[in-house]
Scaffold this active site. Structure first.
Site, PDB file in Angstrom:
ATOM      1  N   LEU A  50      60.017 -48.060   2.561  1.00  0.00           N
ATOM      2  CA  LEU A  50      59.863 -49.111   3.570  1.00  0.00           C
ATOM      3  C   LEU A  50      58.641 -49.982   3.284  1.00  0.00           C
ATOM      4  O   LEU A  50      58.568 -51.115   3.749  1.00  0.00           O
ATOM      5  CB  LEU A  50      59.751 -48.502   4.968  1.00  0.00           C
TER       6      LEU A  50
ATOM      7  N   HIS B 299      52.848 -40.130   0.164  1.00  0.00           N
ATOM      8  CA  HIS B 299      52.212 -41.167   0.991  1.00  0.00           C
ATOM      9  C   HIS B 299      50.915 -40.652   1.627  1.00  0.00           C
ATOM     10  O   HIS B 299      49.934 -41.388   1.725  1.00  0.00           O
ATOM     11  CB  HIS B 299      53.140 -41.611   2.124  1.00  0.00           C
TER      12      HIS B 299
ATOM     13  N   GLU C  33      57.254 -38.489   1.084  1.00  0.00           N
ATOM     14  CA  GLU C  33      56.373 -38.698   2.242  1.00  0.00           C
ATOM     15  C   GLU C  33      55.012 -38.007   2.052  1.00  0.00           C
ATOM     16  O   GLU C  33      53.980 -38.547   2.442  1.00  0.00           O
ATOM     17  CB  GLU C  33      57.040 -38.199   3.530  1.00  0.00           C
TER      18      GLU C  33
ATOM     19  N   GLN D 113      51.849 -45.513   6.696  1.00  0.00           N
ATOM     20  CA  GLN D 113      52.688 -46.708   6.564  1.00  0.00           C
ATOM     21  C   GLN D 113      52.607 -47.613   7.794  1.00  0.00           C
ATOM     22  O   GLN D 113      52.994 -48.784   7.735  1.00  0.00           O
ATOM     23  CB  GLN D 113      54.147 -46.319   6.302  1.00  0.00           C
TER      24      GLN D 113
HETATM   25 ZN   LIG Z   1      57.754 -44.646   1.103  1.00  0.00          ZN
END
Ligand SMILES: [Zn+2]
Length: 186
Positions: A95, A140, A137, A51
């Site tokens: 986010l 991700h 997560e 991220q």
């Molecule tokens: Zn996320």
């Protein structure tokens, strides 16, 4: 330490599969520091390295409530080793998809193995918010986003909205203005 920019959809790097960390050296420790600074500033309760544009299997998390002391957690090379048949639904946010929230059903409990910052191996069983956050997560690190777990119709609408915002050169914060941030998982 430095706060880094958080990648926002439709940034294609978010679809990249991150590589395993092979040595926990100074660069990994510096990455973790930057991730915490970025995560706390956002604010979010979890963050995966991709991220902030680093394709390494590193996750930071802090599930402490506002009035509780900080409880930073680091997961290096986290991997789900078991998941419950029972599902739980949680309203997730991300986010990298600012201000968009949707209910996602996932296994209620999971076992996750990972290394800590000293390189020590752990395996934990998680449920509740920790289980949700870990799965979000770890997704991700595999290039998967929480919107992949919702209907295609909803996903297409979100992608369209963010692509438009990107074209207009807006900060993607402007893509959704009408939601109250509560579940910014990371
Ligand atoms: Zn996320």
């Amino acid at each position: 330490m430095a706060k880094r920019d958080i990648l926002i959809i439709p940034d294609t790097r978010l679809r990249q599969k991150s590589a395993a960390v092979t040595a926990i050296d100074a660069s990994v420790r510096a990455l973790v520091e930057d991730m915490f600074e970025t995560m706390y500033e956002a604010p979010g309760i979890g963050l995966a390295a991709i991220q902030i544009g680093v394709a390494a299997r590193v996750v930071t998390m802090d599930l402490a409530k506002k009035d509780e002391p900080k409880a930073p957690q680091v997961f290096i090379n986290p991997e789900v080793t078991w998941s419950s048949d029972e599902q739980a639904t949680y309203e997730e946010g991300c986010l990298s998809i600012p201000d968009y929230y949707e209910e996602v059903a996932r296994p209620k409990a999971v076992k996750v193995k990972f290394l800590d910052l000293e390189g020590k191996a752990h395996e934990i069983e998680a449920d509740g918010l920790l289980a949700t956050c870990l799965q979000h997560e770890i997704d991700h690190t595999n290039g998967v986003l929480f919107i992949d777990h919702i209907s295609k119709l909803k996903r297409d609408m979100v992608m369209k909205k963010f692509k438009k915002a990107q074209k207009r050169g807006e900060t993607t914060r402007d893509a959704y203005k009408d939601d109250t941030p509560e579940h910014q998982i990371g």
